[in-house]
Design an enzyme around this catalytic site. Structure first.
Site, mmCIF file in Angstrom:
data_model
loop_
_atom_site.group_PDB
_atom_site.id
_atom_site.type_symbol
_atom_site.label_atom_id
_atom_site.label_comp_id
_atom_site.label_asym_id
_atom_site.label_seq_id
_atom_site.Cartn_x
_atom_site.Cartn_y
_atom_site.Cartn_z
ATOM 1 N N HIS A 71 -44.622 -141.514 -22.723
ATOM 2 C CA HIS A 71 -43.385 -140.745 -22.888
ATOM 3 C C HIS A 71 -42.163 -141.556 -22.449
ATOM 4 O O HIS A 71 -41.410 -141.140 -21.558
ATOM 5 C CB HIS A 71 -43.471 -139.437 -22.114
ATOM 6 C CG HIS A 71 -42.641 -138.331 -22.678
ATOM 7 N ND1 HIS A 71 -41.270 -138.327 -22.615
ATOM 8 C CD2 HIS A 71 -42.995 -137.192 -23.327
ATOM 9 C CE1 HIS A 71 -40.805 -137.227 -23.172
ATOM 10 N NE2 HIS A 71 -41.838 -136.517 -23.630
ATOM 11 N N GLU B 193 -43.500 -141.061 -29.644
ATOM 12 C CA GLU B 193 -44.719 -140.715 -28.921
ATOM 13 C C GLU B 193 -45.916 -140.681 -29.866
ATOM 14 O O GLU B 193 -46.212 -139.643 -30.470
ATOM 15 C CB GLU B 193 -44.545 -139.362 -28.242
ATOM 16 C CG GLU B 193 -43.291 -139.250 -27.390
ATOM 17 C CD GLU B 193 -42.910 -137.815 -27.094
ATOM 18 O OE1 GLU B 193 -43.761 -136.898 -27.257
ATOM 19 O OE2 GLU B 193 -41.743 -137.576 -26.704
ATOM 20 N N HIS C 71 -48.416 -131.388 -22.110
ATOM 21 C CA HIS C 71 -48.658 -132.661 -21.415
ATOM 22 C C HIS C 71 -49.690 -132.554 -20.295
ATOM 23 O O HIS C 71 -49.556 -133.177 -19.241
ATOM 24 C CB HIS C 71 -47.351 -133.233 -20.889
ATOM 25 C CG HIS C 71 -46.358 -133.571 -21.960
ATOM 26 N ND1 HIS C 71 -46.740 -133.971 -23.227
ATOM 27 C CD2 HIS C 71 -44.988 -133.551 -21.969
ATOM 28 C CE1 HIS C 71 -45.654 -134.195 -23.962
ATOM 29 N NE2 HIS C 71 -44.596 -133.942 -23.234
#
Length: 359
Positions: free
Chosen positions: A192, A325, A116
């Site tokens: 997210h 996602e 991420h």
């Protein structure tokens, strides 16, 4: 009493802005988009969705996303409750990739790998509010972030925009784009959000019925990396959601016994903007349809939630929420057989999502 944590959060955010060389005048706030009984709360810390309130089949309103009450808690969150993650969401093996003959090393924040965008990815920075219209026919907010050359190890300056907008009936659209300014760079965003259509903190989501427009997936290894580079059919596996199936129907047989739950990348059928997933909660009658323009989607079932403090005094436990996602293939920067995520100077990356709620 509730003001003290927010004040502390703002002090922390100002310190972060100064330390990073950002404009200390940028303010962190909470912004509400409202259309009738449909409302969405967003903060420009991490472009984070803090709440989404929609009615059920009886007209009862509930917040259907997991999250935190205060800005201080959002800043300290480690579960990724609702932010926009990048510059490269999902995992990069060993935090390393080669681009145009040069080796780049990104920040490792998932064991031996990066995830991420690193420890201070886009979910941990202050975004600038460019436009904000709270009400009317199509309330919206547009956020902006300039990611600098070398941030978390990624090359080149990147101009990033994210717009959140409400429309009828009960539709939230999220439109993101990023322009590479001076160097080629990998780019992959994802939103997210953890969903529970029964209302956050209402229990597990194992009874929610899920249908995915995905006939293939990328097998993952023990580090949740697609190390083999293979793409395989879901037919005959525990990963097959091509027809409506309860999330919990096969959850204890997935991932080869390595963990209990889904954390898997699906290859979305078709191209362009198309339907990715449909979810329904039989108890509340709420439904969610997700459309997007990305090639893949990570399905995650909150496997690591464990007595996690959430909003309104609620506690989130395993399977208390699920994530859809939409994204590029994970670790695509190290797999030439996957669709490329490289954006070159002057090119624009676009990732659009549409969430349509029903009851």
């Amino acid at each position: 009493m509730a003001r003290a944590p927010v004040f502390v959060a703002l002090l922390c955010l100002a310190a972060i802005a100064l330390a990073s060389g950002a404009d200390a005048r940028k303010m962190v706030g909470v912004y509400v988009l409202k259309k009738g009984d449909f409302s969405v709360k967003i903060t420009n810390w991490g472009a984070t969705i803090m709440s989404i309130v929609v009615p059920d089949s009886k007209g009862n309103l509930a917040d259907v996303v997991l999250g935190m009450d205060t800005l201080a808690e959002v800043v300290n969150d480690t579960s990724y409750f609702g932010p926009l993650t990048g510059r490269v969401a999902q995992r990069i093996a060993r935090g390393r990739f080669v681009l145009d003959g040069k080796v780049y090393h990104t920040y490792l924040n998932d064991g031996k790998n990066a995830i991420h965008g690193g420890h201070r990815g886009f979910s941990k920075v202050i975004w600038t509010v460019k436009e904000y219209v709270a009400g009317g026919d199509s309330p919206y907010i547009t956020l902006y972030y300039r990611s600098f050359d070398g941030e978390q190890g990624f090359p080149g300056d990147l101009d990033v925009y994210a717009t959140y907008q409400l429309s009828s009936p009960y539709v939230l659209s999220v439109r993101t784009n990023a322009t590479a300014l001076n160097k080629a760079t990998p780019v992959n965003f994802l939103q997210h959000v953890y969903w529970n259509l029964g209302g956050h903190g209402s229990g597990d989501v194992l009874g929610h019925t899920l249908q995915l427009s995905a006939s293939r997936y990328t097998p993952l290894d023990k580090e949740l990396l697609p190390s083999s580079g293979r793409v395989e059919p879901v037919a005959g596996t525990n990963y097959d959601f091509r027809t409506p199936t309860p999330i919990g129907a096969r959850i204890r047989q997935v991932m080869g016994g390595q963990m209990v739950g889904y954390d898997l990348n699906y290859v979305v059928d078709g191209e362009g903007m198309r339907k990715v997933a449909t979810v329904r909660d039989g108890k509340s009658g709420r439904g969610l349809e997700l459309s997007a323009n990305q090639p893949a989607m990570q399905f995650y079932t909150g496997n690591w939630l464990n007595n996690t403090k959430g909003k309104d005094g609620k506690v989130y436990n395993q399977y208390g929420g699920f994530c859809l996602e939409t994204q590029a293939y994970p670790d695509a920067v190290n797999h030439p057989e996957f669709p490329s995520i490289i954006v070159r100077p002057g090119q624009v990356y676009k990732h659009d999502m549409v969430y349509k709620f029903s009851y």
